[in-house]
Design a protein around this motif. Structure first.
Motif, PDB file in Angstrom:
ATOM      1  N   LEU A  98      25.781  31.915 -14.053  1.00  0.00           N
ATOM      2  CA  LEU A  98      25.498  30.497 -13.776  1.00  0.00           C
ATOM      3  C   LEU A  98      25.233  31.250 -12.499  1.00  0.00           C
ATOM      4  O   LEU A  98      26.400  31.978 -11.481  1.00  0.00           O
ATOM      5  CB  LEU A  98      26.458  29.684 -13.876  1.00  0.00           C
ATOM      6  CG  LEU A  98      27.047  28.627 -12.895  1.00  0.00           C
ATOM      7  CD1 LEU A  98      25.404  27.608 -13.954  1.00  0.00           C
ATOM      8  CD2 LEU A  98      28.181  27.746 -13.271  1.00  0.00           C
TER       9      LEU A  98
ATOM     10  N   MET B 283      23.465  29.784  -8.161  1.00  0.00           N
ATOM     11  CA  MET B 283      22.917  28.396  -7.473  1.00  0.00           C
ATOM     12  C   MET B 283      21.347  28.814  -6.938  1.00  0.00           C
ATOM     13  O   MET B 283      21.853  29.927  -5.990  1.00  0.00           O
ATOM     14  CB  MET B 283      24.055  28.215  -6.582  1.00  0.00           C
ATOM     15  CG  MET B 283      24.975  27.424  -7.450  1.00  0.00           C
ATOM     16  SD  MET B 283      26.319  27.318  -5.565  1.00  0.00           S
ATOM     17  CE  MET B 283      26.120  25.440  -6.106  1.00  0.00           C
TER      18      MET B 283
ATOM     19  N   VAL C 180      28.034  31.639  -7.086  1.00  0.00           N
ATOM     20  CA  VAL C 180      29.078  30.622  -7.284  1.00  0.00           C
ATOM     21  C   VAL C 180      29.791  30.967  -6.236  1.00  0.00           C
ATOM     22  O   VAL C 180      30.926  31.916  -6.602  1.00  0.00           O
ATOM     23  CB  VAL C 180      29.522  29.422  -8.724  1.00  0.00           C
ATOM     24  CG1 VAL C 180      30.599  28.641  -8.151  1.00  0.00           C
ATOM     25  CG2 VAL C 180      28.330  29.627  -9.521  1.00  0.00           C
TER      26      VAL C 180
ATOM     27  N   GLU D 127      32.100  23.657  -7.210  1.00  0.00           N
ATOM     28  CA  GLU D 127      31.064  23.738  -6.863  1.00  0.00           C
ATOM     29  C   GLU D 127      29.917  23.485  -8.644  1.00  0.00           C
ATOM     30  O   GLU D 127      28.827  23.101  -8.200  1.00  0.00           O
ATOM     31  CB  GLU D 127      30.267  24.674  -6.393  1.00  0.00           C
ATOM     32  CG  GLU D 127      31.146  25.201  -4.737  1.00  0.00           C
ATOM     33  CD  GLU D 127      29.750  26.161  -4.158  1.00  0.00           C
ATOM     34  OE1 GLU D 127      30.084  27.541  -5.330  1.00  0.00           O
ATOM     35  OE2 GLU D 127      29.558  26.870  -3.179  1.00  0.00           O
ATOM     36  N   THR D 128      31.101  22.781  -9.856  1.00  0.00           N
ATOM     37  CA  THR D 128      30.629  23.488 -10.877  1.00  0.00           C
ATOM     38  C   THR D 128      31.314  22.464 -12.468  1.00  0.00           C
ATOM     39  O   THR D 128      30.477  21.968 -12.491  1.00  0.00           O
ATOM     40  CB  THR D 128      30.562  24.703 -11.602  1.00  0.00           C
ATOM     41  OG1 THR D 128      32.045  25.322 -11.232  1.00  0.00           O
ATOM     42  CG2 THR D 128      30.239  26.317 -10.652  1.00  0.00           C
TER      43      THR D 128
ATOM     44  N   LEU E 176      27.795  20.379 -16.185  1.00  0.00           N
ATOM     45  CA  LEU E 176      28.082  20.942 -14.905  1.00  0.00           C
ATOM     46  C   LEU E 176      27.862  19.825 -13.395  1.00  0.00           C
ATOM     47  O   LEU E 176      27.385  18.818 -14.217  1.00  0.00           O
ATOM     48  CB  LEU E 176      27.027  22.415 -14.118  1.00  0.00           C
ATOM     49  CG  LEU E 176      27.123  23.427 -15.137  1.00  0.00           C
ATOM     50  CD1 LEU E 176      25.679  24.887 -14.157  1.00  0.00           C
ATOM     51  CD2 LEU E 176      28.330  24.477 -15.078  1.00  0.00           C
TER      52      LEU E 176
ATOM     53  N   ARG F 224      28.276  18.316  -9.438  1.00  0.00           N
ATOM     54  CA  ARG F 224      28.096  18.177  -8.645  1.00  0.00           C
ATOM     55  C   ARG F 224      28.729  17.224  -7.450  1.00  0.00           C
ATOM     56  O   ARG F 224      29.176  17.729  -5.826  1.00  0.00           O
ATOM     57  CB  ARG F 224      26.550  18.087  -7.976  1.00  0.00           C
ATOM     58  CG  ARG F 224      25.747  18.984  -9.258  1.00  0.00           C
ATOM     59  CD  ARG F 224      24.210  18.547  -8.280  1.00  0.00           C
ATOM     60  NE  ARG F 224      23.268  19.652  -9.200  1.00  0.00           N
ATOM     61  CZ  ARG F 224      21.810  19.560  -8.670  1.00  0.00           C
ATOM     62  NH1 ARG F 224      21.563  19.251  -7.488  1.00  0.00           N
ATOM     63  NH2 ARG F 224      21.515  19.983  -9.110  1.00  0.00           N
TER      64      ARG F 224
ATOM     65  N   LEU G 184      21.979  24.641 -10.339  1.00  0.00           N
ATOM     66  CA  LEU G 184      22.160  25.195 -10.883  1.00  0.00           C
ATOM     67  C   LEU G 184      22.380  25.937 -12.044  1.00  0.00           C
ATOM     68  O   LEU G 184      21.399  24.420 -12.460  1.00  0.00           O
ATOM     69  CB  LEU G 184      23.670  24.355 -11.180  1.00  0.00           C
ATOM     70  CG  LEU G 184      24.884  24.422 -10.385  1.00  0.00           C
ATOM     71  CD1 LEU G 184      26.128  23.307 -10.322  1.00  0.00           C
ATOM     72  CD2 LEU G 184      25.851  25.668  -9.688  1.00  0.00           C
TER      73      LEU G 184
ATOM     74  N   TRP H 162      22.410  28.485 -15.590  1.00  0.00           N
ATOM     75  CA  TRP H 162      22.133  29.669 -16.365  1.00  0.00           C
ATOM     76  C   TRP H 162      21.300  30.666 -16.842  1.00  0.00           C
ATOM     77  O   TRP H 162      20.112  30.162 -17.081  1.00  0.00           O
ATOM     78  CB  TRP H 162      23.291  29.369 -17.807  1.00  0.00           C
ATOM     79  CG  TRP H 162      24.228  28.392 -17.667  1.00  0.00           C
ATOM     80  CD1 TRP H 162      25.152  27.366 -17.929  1.00  0.00           C
ATOM     81  CD2 TRP H 162      25.803  29.265 -17.854  1.00  0.00           C
ATOM     82  NE1 TRP H 162      25.655  26.868 -18.106  1.00  0.00           N
ATOM     83  CE2 TRP H 162      26.912  28.350 -17.690  1.00  0.00           C
ATOM     84  CE3 TRP H 162      26.072  30.602 -17.543  1.00  0.00           C
ATOM     85  CZ2 TRP H 162      28.256  28.016 -17.625  1.00  0.00           C
ATOM     86  CZ3 TRP H 162      27.085  31.006 -17.266  1.00  0.00           C
ATOM     87  CH2 TRP H 162      28.462  29.823 -17.510  1.00  0.00           C
TER      88      TRP H 162
END
Length: 191
Positions: free
Chosen positions: A45, A47, A63, A84-85, A131, A133, A147, A149
């Motif tokens: 994962l 960003m 992250v 953040e997630t 996810l 925010r 974000l 994967w």
């Protein structure tokens, strides 16, 4: 409204968070904790963000973020992941730090240095859900773009910058399991 500095009772004049302070070399400095989060398919994962002064340039990164006053690195890593997630991770699932590094870079019209501890954790994608925010600060909302994967083979072929440099290979080494050795990546100059 003009930025207020410490001398007149305001916050930092640089526009970054309060964890950023002038270091002995004059650069703004902070300690940070980051998470290399893998799912069951060994996707990581990441960003994607940009700098307000260079909106045409963006990069992928792990992250994480600054360690708050009175907070240890592990606690910061778990907090940053949640903020953040939206992912709440069991502290026992966090391994490491598996990597450490320092980086000097320009951000928010400032020359900065950050010392990072990078942790490793695994989740099942079905357990993560969508996810979020919602925990992003105003600054993060202005500079974080997405974000995602990433399968490691696709990450290795990405044409924009990825930090730390060589992340796909570093994660590939860790995907089979961490051997308990902290790898020190040294100082990177990222401009």
């Amino acid at each position: 409204m003009a930025a207020r500095g410490h001398a007149d009772g305001g916050g930092p004049v640089h526009g970054l968070g309060p964890e950023w302070r002038p270091g002995p070399d004059g650069l703004l400095f902070r300690r940070a904790a980051r998470v290399i989060l893998l799912d069951e398919a060994d996707r990581v994962l990441l960003m994607r963000g940009h700098d307000v002064d260079q909106p045409e340039r963006s990069w992928w990164f792990t992250v994480g973020g600054g360690i708050d006053d009175g907070e240890d690195s592990r606690t910061a890593a778990l907090r940053e992941l949640r903020e953040e997630t939206g992912i709440v991770l069991d502290p026992a699932a966090l391994q490491g730090p598996v990597l450490t590094r320092s980086a000097i870079f320009d951000f928010f019209a400032q020359h900065c240095r950050q010392d990072e501890d990078l942790y490793l954790a695994r989740v099942r994608s079905a357990d993560v859900g969508e996810l979020s925010r919602e925990g992003w600060t105003e600054l993060e909302a202005g500079v974080l773009d997405e974000l995602r994967w990433w399968p490691l083979d696709e990450l290795a072929a990405v044409e924009i910058e990825v930090f730390p440099v060589g992340l796909a290979a570093l994660v590939q080494d860790l995907a089979a399991g961490w051997d308990g050795t902290v790898r020190h990546l040294g100082l990177a100059h990222e401009h």
